[in-house]
Write an enzyme that holds these catalytic residues in place. Structure first.
Site, PDB file in Angstrom:
ATOM      1  N   ARG A 109      18.921  48.085  45.411  1.00 50.73           N
ATOM      2  CA  ARG A 109      19.800  48.321  46.568  1.00 50.73           C
ATOM      3  C   ARG A 109      18.959  49.057  47.607  1.00 50.73           C
ATOM      4  NH1 ARG A 109      25.978  50.510  46.895  1.00 50.73           N
ATOM      5  NH2 ARG A 109      26.210  48.371  46.174  1.00 50.73           N
ATOM      6  N   HIS A 136      25.092  41.241  50.693  1.00 54.48           N
ATOM      7  CA  HIS A 136      25.619  41.817  49.448  1.00 54.48           C
ATOM      8  C   HIS A 136      26.060  40.650  48.549  1.00 54.48           C
ATOM      9  CE1 HIS A 136      27.040  44.680  46.701  1.00 54.48           C
ATOM     10  NE2 HIS A 136      28.055  45.199  47.337  1.00 54.48           N
ATOM     11  N   GLN A 139      28.405  40.959  45.343  1.00 58.36           N
ATOM     12  CA  GLN A 139      29.787  41.188  45.741  1.00 58.36           C
ATOM     13  C   GLN A 139      30.462  39.848  46.049  1.00 58.36           C
ATOM     14  OE1 GLN A 139      31.559  44.331  46.177  1.00 58.36           O
ATOM     15  NE2 GLN A 139      33.175  42.805  46.108  1.00 58.36           N
ATOM     16  N   ASP A 230      36.539  45.491  54.758  1.00 50.10           N
ATOM     17  CA  ASP A 230      35.489  46.398  54.278  1.00 50.10           C
ATOM     18  C   ASP A 230      35.439  47.573  55.250  1.00 50.10           C
ATOM     19  OD1 ASP A 230      33.215  47.521  53.085  1.00 50.10           O
ATOM     20  OD2 ASP A 230      31.814  46.117  54.012  1.00 50.10           O
ATOM     21  N   CYS A 270      36.030  45.187  49.056  1.00 49.51           N
ATOM     22  CA  CYS A 270      34.901  45.362  48.130  1.00 49.51           C
ATOM     23  C   CYS A 270      34.841  46.763  47.550  1.00 49.51           C
ATOM     24  CB  CYS A 270      33.605  45.011  48.834  1.00 49.51           C
ATOM     25  SG  CYS A 270      33.338  45.966  50.345  1.00 49.51           S
ATOM     26  N   ARG A 298      32.815  42.111  39.321  1.00 50.16           N
ATOM     27  CA  ARG A 298      31.388  42.366  39.563  1.00 50.16           C
ATOM     28  C   ARG A 298      30.607  42.213  38.257  1.00 50.16           C
ATOM     29  NH1 ARG A 298      29.933  45.373  43.911  1.00 50.16           N
ATOM     30  NH2 ARG A 298      27.890  44.603  43.302  1.00 50.16           N
TER      31      ARG A 298
END
Ligand code: CP
Ligand code: NVA
Length: 311
Positions: A109, A136, A139, A230, A270, A298
């Site tokens: 990340r 992402h 996700q 988000d 998310c 996930r």
């Protein structure tokens, strides 16, 4: 996502994967989810290690990847960013060429997407994007899985309301590859990246999907089966949070917006969520909300991604 062993070297995002490969990962995620419920164990990563490098905070991605690697029989190694100081103590290229000697997979990340790409190009082991400023993807895989479980992935309209950010970009990629119907509704000036949009639309044209941009959330959700939002200020944009709060207020997913959608609409996020900003507490906690199923997915989606990269 990138993979070295069986796939071309330039597999750098969901948009670069064949539709059948992404569909196969989702099929496998469904299987892995059922197997976990039954307590069945598998160990395709036995004797192998995955390096986890997280330059930004994380709850879901960090824990779900660590559990995924463990449940696949592998060993997860956490490398704190302050320990390695990529680019300061040692160039990224050298870090990658060391890591490939020890581990079989890198999960990272990052802030800049370029760091991930450098790792992916230099290390002769697969590198999985666990979120960058640009994308992402894991996700989006979990989101596609959640939509598939609760609707018709190709026919149901997904409306993303908010910032044209990393989450929106990866949703566009997965929608383009899988032939989904997606509207990305943002304030003017916060639209998704034009290059990501162009590519996702090209993919959608080939896959039977459609990706539209909009700026009027009430209009956008009129036929929505799923509304997705988000945070308004992503990690790294904390300085902009106040200004964005003002600008994004009309884009809040609240009771009025949900009332403008069909009665059966479901809500996705998310996480982490900021109640009272991009989503109201009432909508977040309502029966329409799928956010914790989305979070659980996930784990299953990432196991399928890891298996596909490591097989
Ligand atoms: N959705 C998500 O990536 O959550 P974390 O930032 O907690 O990993
Ligand atoms: N867009 C958000 C997603 C967090 C999971 C961020 O990058 O902070």
């Amino acid at each position: 996502m990138s993979a070295k062993p069986d796939l071309p070297e330039d597999f750098l995002s969901i948009a670069d994967w064949p539709t059948a490969a992404i569909e196969a990962m989702l099929d496998r995620a469904v299987e892995l989810k059922a197997m976990r419920r039954r307590g069945e164990q598998i160990a395709p990563l036995a004797g192998r290690s995955a390096l986890m490098y997280f330059a930004k905070p994380s709850l879901r991605t960090f824990v779900s990847f660590q559990v995924a690697v463990t449940e696949l029989g592998g060993n997860a190694v956490f490398l704190p960013p302050e320990q390695v100081q990529i680019g300061e103590r040692e160039p990224t290229e050298d870090v990658a060429r060391n890591l490939e000697r020890f581990v079989h997979l890198i999960i990272a990340r990052t802030y800049g997407h370029d760091l991930l790409e450098t790792l992916a190009r230099q290390a002769r082991v697969p590198v999985i994007n666990a979120l960058s400023d640009l994308l992402h993807p894991c996700q989006a895989m979990a989101d596609a899985l959640t939509i598939r479980e609760h609707g018709d992935l190709r026919r149901d309209l997904l409306v993303y309301v908010g910032d044209g950010n990393n989450v929106a970009h990866s949703l566009m990629n997965v929608a383009g590859v899988l032939g989904m119907q997606l509207v990305v509704c943002t304030p003017e000036g916060f639209e998704p990246d034009p290059a990501v949009t162009r590519r996702a639309r090209e993919l959608a044209a080939a896959s039977g999907g459609e990706i539209r941009l909009g700026s009027d959330p009430v209009q956008a959700v009129k036929d929505a089966a799923f509304i997705y939002t988000d945070v308004w200020a992503s990690m790294g944009q904390e300085d902009e949070a106040d200004a964005r709060r003002e600008r994004f207020r009309p884009y809040q997913v609240n009771e009025d917006l949900v009332a403008a959608a069909p009665a059966a609409v479901r809500v996705l996020h998310c996480l982490p969520a900021h109640r009272g900003e991009e989503i109201t507490a009432g909508v977040f906690e309502s029966g329409r909300s799928l956010v914790f199923e989305q979070a659980e997915n996930r784990l299953h989606a990432q196991k399928a991604v890891i298996e596909a990269l490591m097989s």
